[in-house]
Design an enzyme around this catalytic site. Structure first.
Site, PDB file in Angstrom:
ATOM      1  CB  SER A 165       1.244  -5.461   5.237  1.00 54.73           C
ATOM      2  OG  SER A 165       2.206  -6.422   4.884  1.00 54.73           O
ATOM      3  CG  ASP A 172      -2.295 -12.442   4.434  1.00 54.58           C
ATOM      4  OD1 ASP A 172      -1.377 -12.649   3.618  1.00 54.58           O
ATOM      5  OD2 ASP A 172      -2.374 -11.404   5.105  1.00 54.58           O
ATOM      6  CG  HIS A 214      -0.807  -9.461   2.356  1.00 56.79           C
ATOM      7  ND1 HIS A 214      -0.711  -9.643   3.719  1.00 56.79           N
ATOM      8  CD2 HIS A 214      -0.019  -8.399   2.072  1.00 56.79           C
ATOM      9  CE1 HIS A 214       0.106  -8.742   4.229  1.00 56.79           C
ATOM     10  NE2 HIS A 214       0.540  -7.964   3.239  1.00 56.79           N
TER      11      HIS A 214
END
Length: 296
Positions: free
Chosen positions: A119, A244, A272
């Site tokens: 991320s 995601d 995610h």
């Protein structure tokens, strides 16, 4: 595992190491407002079993690393300004956070390492590869993006998770963490009990929502990395889940498109997060990627 502290880049970073220091060094860089314990221990130990010396750490303004005190300002106003192409000021940028990780390697006496970021950690890892290419044996960018504002943007539901105000009180903060985890999780693998345990551990170890706000501003102020990534010579693996909602899959696709020779692994059904069902394939992919770089 013992937690240690390194004076690095003008701040103190809390870190842990796993495995034999004589093995291949691998630096794990976690994402937005997330502490190093967000890296599942099963993933860390799985990488150790594959012959890596694993280092994980709290980014600045996170967990037990140095907390700063600058005002982050209004995220939505900054987001609107970024969309309009206006320059943004920030207490620090992703480049500063990349320099933190390099300073940690200096502290450990490691000249170069495999770097894996998730991320925002993927964004930081990309900045490491751009600005410190000789320090990276390989780059793995997981559920991340290039900083271009036409790809990887969150869904409205996920954006609401990013921008919700921090609640008052321990129990409310823990429950907010659980609810937010459910929104961004892999749809078929959300475990509410596990999410509550993780949210509780994160709160009790070092809950710091002001730092998360400054992380968001750092992302926006850092802008696009696509032009620099197009000149990257660091061997790169991009991993992204096709479900995601926080960094939507176009962000991973763009990353793989712009980095010369990058490999893209799309994991079906992954959101995610890093649920147990995907740890094996992720460990396999990182290991194979590192082995290919060793043979070049």
């Amino acid at each position: 595992m013992d937690e240690r502290f390194a004076s690095a880049n003008g701040i103190d970073l809390c870190y842990q190491t796993l495995g034999d220091p004589a093995d291949e060094p691998l630096l794990l860089v976690m994402g937005l407002g997330a502490q190093m314990i967000a890296w599942p221990i099963e993933l860390c130990e799985g990488l150790v079993d594959r012959g890596f010396h694993v280092i994980r750490y709290d980014n600045r303004d996170t967990g037990r690393s140095t907390w700063l005190d600058a005002t982050a300002g209004d995220f939505m106003a900054a987001f609107t300004a970024a969309l309009a192409g206006e320059p943004l000021a920030a207490p620090y940028t992703l480049s500063d956070m990349a320099a933190d990780g390099m300073a940690l390697l200096d502290h450990l006496g490691i000249p170069a390492a495999h770097v894996v970021g998730a991320s925002m950690g993927g964004m930081i890892a990309q900045a490491m590869a751009i600005e410190h290419p000789h320090r990276l044996r390989s780059l793995t960018s997981i559920m991340s993006t290039t900083g271009d504002l036409d790809v990887g943007l969150p869904t409205p539901e996920a954006l609401a998770v990013l921008t919700q105000p921090a609640p008052a009180g321990r129990e409310a903060a823990i429950e907010q963490g659980v609810a937010g985890s459910k929104v961004i999780a892999s749809p078929d693998h959300f475990d509410e009990d596990l999410a509550r345990r993780r949210s509780t551990a994160a709160y009790d170890r070092g809950w710091h929502p002001a730092g998360t706000a400054r992380h968001l501003l750092a992302i926006l102020a850092s802008g696009s990395r696509s032009e620099a990534l197009a000149d990257l010579a660091v061997p790169t693996l991009v991993i992204h889940g096709d479900q995601d909602p926080l960094v939507t899959p176009s962000g991973g696709h763009r990353t793989a498109e712009v980095v010369p020779g990058a490999e893209l692994l799309v994991l079906e059904g992954m959101g995610h997060d890093l649920p147990a069902a995907y740890l094996g394939p992720i460990i396999d992919a990182i290991t194979a990627h590192a082995a290919r770089t060793a043979s070049v």
